[in-house]
Design a protein around this motif. Sequence first.
Motif, PDB file in Angstrom:
ATOM      1  N   UNK A 223       0.847  -1.195   0.000  1.00  0.00           N
ATOM      2  CA  UNK A 223       0.000   0.000   0.000  1.00  0.00           C
ATOM      3  C   UNK A 223       0.880   1.242   0.000  1.00  0.00           C
ATOM      4  N   UNK A 224       0.326   2.360  -0.492  1.00  0.00           N
ATOM      5  CA  UNK A 224       1.086   3.601  -0.520  1.00  0.00           C
ATOM      6  C   UNK A 224       0.230   4.767  -0.051  1.00  0.00           C
ATOM      7  N   UNK A 225       0.878   5.651   0.664  1.00  0.00           N
ATOM      8  CA  UNK A 225       0.265   6.931   1.016  1.00  0.00           C
ATOM      9  C   UNK A 225       0.473   7.898  -0.147  1.00  0.00           C
ATOM     10  N   UNK A 275       4.620  15.754  -5.733  1.00  0.00           N
ATOM     11  CA  UNK A 275       3.593  14.731  -5.537  1.00  0.00           C
ATOM     12  C   UNK A 275       4.292  13.598  -4.803  1.00  0.00           C
ATOM     13  N   UNK A 276       3.810  13.236  -3.630  1.00  0.00           N
ATOM     14  CA  UNK A 276       4.561  12.336  -2.757  1.00  0.00           C
ATOM     15  C   UNK A 276       3.809  11.020  -2.602  1.00  0.00           C
ATOM     16  N   UNK A 277       4.524   9.930  -2.841  1.00  0.00           N
ATOM     17  CA  UNK A 277       4.005   8.600  -2.515  1.00  0.00           C
ATOM     18  C   UNK A 277       4.967   7.947  -1.536  1.00  0.00           C
ATOM     19  N   UNK A 278       4.404   7.330  -0.519  1.00  0.00           N
ATOM     20  CA  UNK A 278       5.206   6.735   0.554  1.00  0.00           C
ATOM     21  C   UNK A 278       4.745   5.293   0.761  1.00  0.00           C
ATOM     22  N   UNK A 279       5.656   4.355   0.570  1.00  0.00           N
ATOM     23  CA  UNK A 279       5.318   2.947   0.781  1.00  0.00           C
ATOM     24  C   UNK A 279       5.032   2.684   2.254  1.00  0.00           C
ATOM     25  N   UNK A 280       4.018   1.878   2.513  1.00  0.00           N
ATOM     26  CA  UNK A 280       3.691   1.500   3.894  1.00  0.00           C
ATOM     27  C   UNK A 280       4.722   0.480   4.371  1.00  0.00           C
ATOM     28  N   UNK A 281       5.758   0.977   5.013  1.00  0.00           N
ATOM     29  CA  UNK A 281       6.885   0.124   5.405  1.00  0.00           C
ATOM     30  C   UNK A 281       6.505  -0.892   6.468  1.00  0.00           C
ATOM     31  N   UNK A 282       5.376  -0.695   7.137  1.00  0.00           N
ATOM     32  CA  UNK A 282       4.956  -1.666   8.149  1.00  0.00           C
ATOM     33  C   UNK A 282       4.700  -3.037   7.508  1.00  0.00           C
ATOM     34  N   UNK A 291      16.596   0.433  -0.723  1.00  0.00           N
ATOM     35  CA  UNK A 291      15.187   0.584  -1.084  1.00  0.00           C
ATOM     36  C   UNK A 291      14.698   1.969  -0.688  1.00  0.00           C
ATOM     37  N   UNK A 292      14.255   2.726  -1.678  1.00  0.00           N
ATOM     38  CA  UNK A 292      13.752   4.077  -1.434  1.00  0.00           C
ATOM     39  C   UNK A 292      12.236   4.009  -1.248  1.00  0.00           C
ATOM     40  N   UNK A 293      11.787   4.260  -0.024  1.00  0.00           N
ATOM     41  CA  UNK A 293      10.366   4.146   0.301  1.00  0.00           C
ATOM     42  C   UNK A 293       9.568   5.365  -0.135  1.00  0.00           C
ATOM     43  N   UNK A 294      10.201   6.504  -0.180  1.00  0.00           N
ATOM     44  CA  UNK A 294       9.506   7.763  -0.445  1.00  0.00           C
ATOM     45  C   UNK A 294       9.861   8.250  -1.848  1.00  0.00           C
ATOM     46  N   UNK A 318       4.524   6.571   9.441  1.00  0.00           N
ATOM     47  CA  UNK A 318       3.920   6.378  10.762  1.00  0.00           C
ATOM     48  C   UNK A 318       3.299   7.662  11.289  1.00  0.00           C
ATOM     49  N   UNK A 319       3.686   8.804  10.702  1.00  0.00           N
ATOM     50  CA  UNK A 319       3.145  10.085  11.150  1.00  0.00           C
ATOM     51  C   UNK A 319       1.986  10.579  10.289  1.00  0.00           C
TER      52      UNK A 319
END
Length: 627
Positions: A223-225, A275-282, A291-294, A318-319
């Motif tokens: 999933x991604x934010x 435009x920011x996508x952030x992988x759900x690292x959990x 690995x670049x999550x953001x 997480x924030x």
Amino acid sequence: MAVSRSLSLLLLAVLGLAQLCRAKTVTYDFNVTWVTANPDGLAERKVVGINGQWPLPVIEVDKGDQLVVNMHNALDRSATIHFHGMFQNGTNGMDGAAMVTQCPVPPGSDFTYNFTVNQNGTYWYHCHTDFCYPDGYRQALIVHDAESPFVNDYDEEMTLTMSDWYHEMTEDISPQFLSVYNPTGAEPIPNAFLFNDTLNSSLPVKPNTTYLLRLINIGAFVAQYFYIEDHTFRIVEIDGVYTEPVEADTLYIAVAQRYSILVTTKNTTDKNYPIVTVADSVLLDTITPDLKLNQTNWLEYNADVDHPQAQMTVDVASDLVPFDDITLVPTDGMPLLPEPDLDIQVTVQMLNLDNGDGYAFLDNISFTSPKVPSLYTVFSVGDLATNQAVYGEFTHPMILEHNQVVQIVLNNNDTGSHPFHLHGHNFQLVDRQPPYGEHFYDYADGDPVPYDPNNHTAFPATPARRDTFVAPPQGYFVIRFVADNPGVWIFHCHIDWHLSQGLAMIMVEAPTKIQGANQEAVPQQHYDVCAAAGIPYQGNAAANTEDYLDLSGQNEQPGWLPAGFTSRGIVAMVFSCISAVLGMAFIVVYGLSDMKFKPTTNDSQATGSSAPAATESSSETAQAYRD
């Protein structure tokens, strides 16, 4: 009142006739082959291409169109196409789920998908055979609607996809994943996260302009934010369901989920915005250093000014507090469905079976494909189609009566989240605990909290609807839908690794009605594909055409472990066995080599001296086994 009702019916008839007159046939010819691609610039690899190209073409139709996709499989393995979110009302055989509604299409064969699109909104298509779409066989499917409630609220539209990406072929990853050496079932870690199948994209925009952005997570796992720096947006659609516009600034988009949002640009051209996508690292068991999550892409107001990177840290996810999709209200105002006629309660579990591999379960069943596609079993067994036994124990079949209100309560005993998708329907989002946002992972570190029908939050009066919904770690969700679409529909976790582990079940909906219109909608070509693949298309789940209640020889999940086994114990046992085999081999080789010489007293003593060491090793093995 009677006159008013007659006028309303007449107006609906006129609108329907107008739509019918506008409808057309849209045809795509897909020659599916291997091509090479390097979307993240780090590794060139084979991917599934269409007509020699990758990324794949976006399918675009208007509401009411007839969509025809002629697929020729020029790969070296089987394939299908699932049109994710399409209801396939009356055309269940076009759903594309291998061994559920069709046989997988073998290399060299052709298969035509042909159905009417009486829906609207944002969808996608992807391969629906084992370990297929992570190799690139996935893309957007857009259904334009000239009568959408927000059609006059935007000037232009764009389709944006996000996905995880692997440098290795799925066929090379899967043996390591489903393996005794991976008893915890840790999912393969992606090598990158893509945005529109690439990185560092700029989306040119004009100032003071409203854009409809269609967002689709076409990934296989993560999933991604999503957010845009210094911008808010209005949500107007989820999974093909129009919603009352609601302002938000951050979304959580699980694999297979879609959103449409309206973004109005600023009245300036002096700056570009990330435009920011952030992988759900959990979701990741490990995070490799490279690995670049953001990811940063840009809403580009001016190509000649700076394109700044988003200011973030790798644990920013997480924030983030994403918008809670369960609070959205559909524009059609459909109220909460009444108390269910059928209440299906299942529990997600991740366990090991006696081959040491990690499997996924709904209750105690890990989905195992039948020998005959379940839809074809419906066609074969006559009056026994309403008897769930004919579909096999390990497809986990549920028989739904026509127009029943069905409630699914899914309790998640796993510490990971699971986005569940139901084919053939969208469903009402009735309850989920814990909710999205800062409390989504509240239950992850404690004991599972199952749904309690006598103690839950109030259900929404007008629930949101979508076709893919996320079960929180060790929490639950409750959904409802009406069984008004006869067909065989698979309900499964859309993390492709989990589906391969068996996290699925089937709904056999109004089977006697399936035997009517749906049977007529399956052309001979589909059965010819089964013959070409060497797969039977008549009989029960065991391909028995003589006694439909005899399931001897059906495909089964492996057996259960003896009581007391743990993942740690499995690992210890496996490696102890390997060590024992290698040790015995070494002893044999050493012994054979020693036979070349006449034994001496010292040689005999040396050989004999190994016995205490072997006894000590056995003791350690036994202790590890008990652990």
